[in-house]
Design a protein around this motif. Structure first.
Motif, PDB file in Angstrom:
ATOM      1  N   THR A  98     -30.830  -3.529  11.356  1.00 31.41           N
ATOM      2  CA  THR A  98     -31.754  -2.377  11.149  1.00 31.41           C
ATOM      3  C   THR A  98     -32.686  -2.618   9.986  1.00 31.41           C
ATOM      4  OG1 THR A  98     -29.899  -1.030  11.728  1.00 31.41           O
ATOM      5  CG2 THR A  98     -31.462   0.247  10.684  1.00 31.41           C
ATOM      6  N   SER A 127     -25.936  -1.441   9.314  1.00 27.58           N
ATOM      7  CA  SER A 127     -25.875  -0.641   8.069  1.00 27.58           C
ATOM      8  C   SER A 127     -25.598   0.624   8.343  1.00 27.58           C
ATOM      9  CB  SER A 127     -27.473  -0.752   7.625  1.00 27.58           C
ATOM     10  OG  SER A 127     -27.718  -1.897   7.337  1.00 27.58           O
ATOM     11  N   GLU A 130     -27.606   5.711   3.612  1.00 27.54           N
ATOM     12  CA  GLU A 130     -29.014   6.221   3.690  1.00 27.54           C
ATOM     13  C   GLU A 130     -30.183   5.695   2.467  1.00 27.54           C
ATOM     14  OE1 GLU A 130     -31.213   9.463   5.187  1.00 27.54           O
ATOM     15  OE2 GLU A 130     -29.248   8.648   5.693  1.00 27.54           O
ATOM     16  N   GLU A 132     -30.151   2.392   1.913  1.00 26.82           N
ATOM     17  CA  GLU A 132     -30.688   1.207   2.665  1.00 26.82           C
ATOM     18  C   GLU A 132     -32.051   1.792   3.129  1.00 26.82           C
ATOM     19  OE1 GLU A 132     -27.259  -1.558   3.909  1.00 26.82           O
ATOM     20  OE2 GLU A 132     -26.785   0.319   4.455  1.00 26.82           O
ATOM     21  N   ALA A 133     -32.278   3.018   4.001  1.00 26.25           N
ATOM     22  CA  ALA A 133     -33.188   3.298   4.629  1.00 26.25           C
ATOM     23  C   ALA A 133     -34.418   3.552   3.686  1.00 26.25           C
ATOM     24  CB  ALA A 133     -32.888   4.597   5.550  1.00 26.25           C
ATOM     25  N   HIS A 141     -31.804   7.427   7.556  1.00 26.01           N
ATOM     26  CA  HIS A 141     -31.112   6.209   8.540  1.00 26.01           C
ATOM     27  C   HIS A 141     -31.272   6.594   9.718  1.00 26.01           C
ATOM     28  CE1 HIS A 141     -28.743   2.816   8.403  1.00 26.01           C
ATOM     29  NE2 HIS A 141     -27.657   3.410   8.576  1.00 26.01           N
ATOM     30  N   ARG A 147     -29.120   2.873  16.253  1.00 22.08           N
ATOM     31  CA  ARG A 147     -28.963   1.518  15.592  1.00 22.08           C
ATOM     32  C   ARG A 147     -28.463   0.508  16.425  1.00 22.08           C
ATOM     33  NH1 ARG A 147     -26.266   4.834  11.882  1.00 22.08           N
ATOM     34  NH2 ARG A 147     -24.358   3.610  11.844  1.00 22.08           N
TER      35      ARG A 147
END
Length: 450
Positions: A98, A127, A130, A132-133, A141, A147
């Motif tokens: 992602t 992943s 959130e 990470e997004a 996300h 995903r």
């Protein structure tokens, strides 16, 4: 059986880093990672397994974040240092489909495979967090199914990139002045829903053909993805019964994709807590569990249930009904937690401590003989092809396993006494994949660069 060493921070137990036998402040120390690799290779492990994420789970307050062992280096950089300190050990690193790009990731794993002479493996994740997004410029996300759709395309194009150099493409002929045979290098020309990539890769085909593909998602979608793509599946089960059912279900799904059971190694996580006696091991377990602050245990439980807030509920009462929003995260992990809660009738506090201690997977508390017997029983009863060993603290817990459990497995004929091959594929008993452009010559295309 096959064995991977799970290099989870300085211990698989959430409070393992606090134990006196755990390495001290080692997560940015090259010598720590080299030592782990060398210990695993001394124990003839198939490989080391390095988890990763590119963000953090939200927690309720800085005091909770402060109590967690949070630093994480880039897995491929860490594995490169281990590669230089070992000669047979497999090197499996986590990377997200992602929050990565297929060209970049295919190139990095191909490079690691070349530089380690065929020991690279990719743990494919989509992943889950959130944060990470937000770190990659997205407001939210992606949904679970989206995903995995992205991951399926990502892996497919990575395979084509690894195959873009066919056998014989590299000549390095000084007399003729020809370094390559351009007729054996193909464009990829991929145009999909998520990626557009011309190719070819700048790195010749890896020694293993493709790095070994590993997957850890156990949701229904994750299992389907693994049946189509993975060669090792890292899974987690509290009992031998659930592990047996999972492996049987994976074999049934493999058949739907025309794959043989031997093409996918099912490897549950096991946490060994080893003592000279069973009583000593139980004392060690209580010591480790006593190092977990309750606030951190509950925070871990909240994250695994989909980032719900349990602060308004009696910690000595049962879990409340979960909102539908909790279904959007790690479905398979959530289901294991709920199954554990229902099976043992645990309060929020007790459930949180079990989950935080890593016991949604299987913890073996006892002597080295007890640990070895458990692994043998699981293998013989069809619950596993091997195991991901997650010591509660590192490196001492891995040393205990190598020095005490491995010799028993070897004496009883359940583990190697020498490496069978040089590459990770050879040691796992996995075939080298065919090159797509050699088996489908009609798909070859001249790259735009020449």
């Amino acid at each position: 059986m096959k064995l991977l060493a799970f290099m989870m921070q300085t211990g698989g137990h959430i409070a393992g880093w606090r134990h006196q036998r755990a390495a001290d402040n080692a997560l940015c120390d090259i010598d720590y990672f080299r030592r782990l690799g060398q210990v695993a290779e001394r124990g003839l492990f198939d490989g080391v397994f390095l988890a990763d994420y590119v963000g953090y789970h939200p927690v309720q307050g800085a005091d909770i974040f402060a109590g967690m062992e949070t630093p994480k280096l880039d897995p491929l950089a860490v594995l490169s240092t281990i590669a230089a300190a070992t000669s047979h050990l497999g090197l499996i690193g986590t990377a997200s489909t992602t929050y990565s790009h297929p060209y970049d990731l295919a190139r990095r794993f191909a490079s690691l495979d070349h530089l380690s002479r065929g020991r690279a493996g990719w743990n494919i994740v989509t992943s889950t967090m959130e944060n990470e997004a937000h770190n990659y410029g997205r407001d939210a996300h992606l949904g679970h199914s989206e995903r995995y759709a992205c991951a399926d395309e990502f892996v497919g194009v990575a395979r084509r990139l690894w195959d873009s150099w066919q056998s014989g493409a590299v000549l390095a002929d000084k007399a003729s002045g020809h370094y390559t045979d351009p007729s054996r290098i193909s464009a990829v020309n991929h145009a999909g829903d998520h990626f557009r990539i011309a190719g070819p890769l700048t790195v010749p085909r890896p020694p293993q053909g493709h790095p070994v593909l590993v997957q850890a998602g156990a949701s229904a979608t994750g299992q389907r993805f693994a049946a189509a793509n993975a060669e090792v599946i890292f899974t987690s089960h509290p009992t031998i019964e659930t592990a047996k059912a999972f492996r049987a279900a994976m074999h049934a799904q493999l058949a739907e994709f025309g794959r043989a059971p031997a093409s996918l190694k099912v490897m549950p996580a096991i946490t060994p807590i080893i003592g000279k006696t069973r009583e000593a091991a139980q004392v060690l377990q209580r010591e480790l569990d006593g190092l977990i602050p309750t606030r951190i245990a509950v925070s871990k439980l909240e994250a695994l249930l989909g980032n719900i807030d349990l602060s308004g509920h009696d910690p000595d009462g049962p879990l409340p009904p979960l909102p539908d929003a909790a279904l959007a995260g790690q479905n398979s992990t959530r289901d294991r937690v709920l199954e554990l809660s229902g099976r043992q009738g645990l309060s929020i506090r007790a459930l949180a401590r079990q989950v935080a201690a890593g016991r949604t997977s299987h913890t073996v508390v006892g002597t080295a003989q007890d640990v070895a017997q458990t692994l043998i029983d699981w293998e013989l009863q069809g619950a596993a092809d091997g195991f991901v060993i997650s010591p509660p603290f590192l490196p001492a817990g891995l040393e205990d396993f190598v020095d005490q459990v491995v010799p028993i497995l070897q004496q009883r004929g359940h583990f190697r006494t020498a490496y069978e091959g040089v590459t990770l594929r050879e040691n796992l008993g996995l075939a080298v994949p065919d090159n797509f452009y050699e088996t489908h010559p009609e798909a070859r295309a001249r790259p735009e660069v020449f």
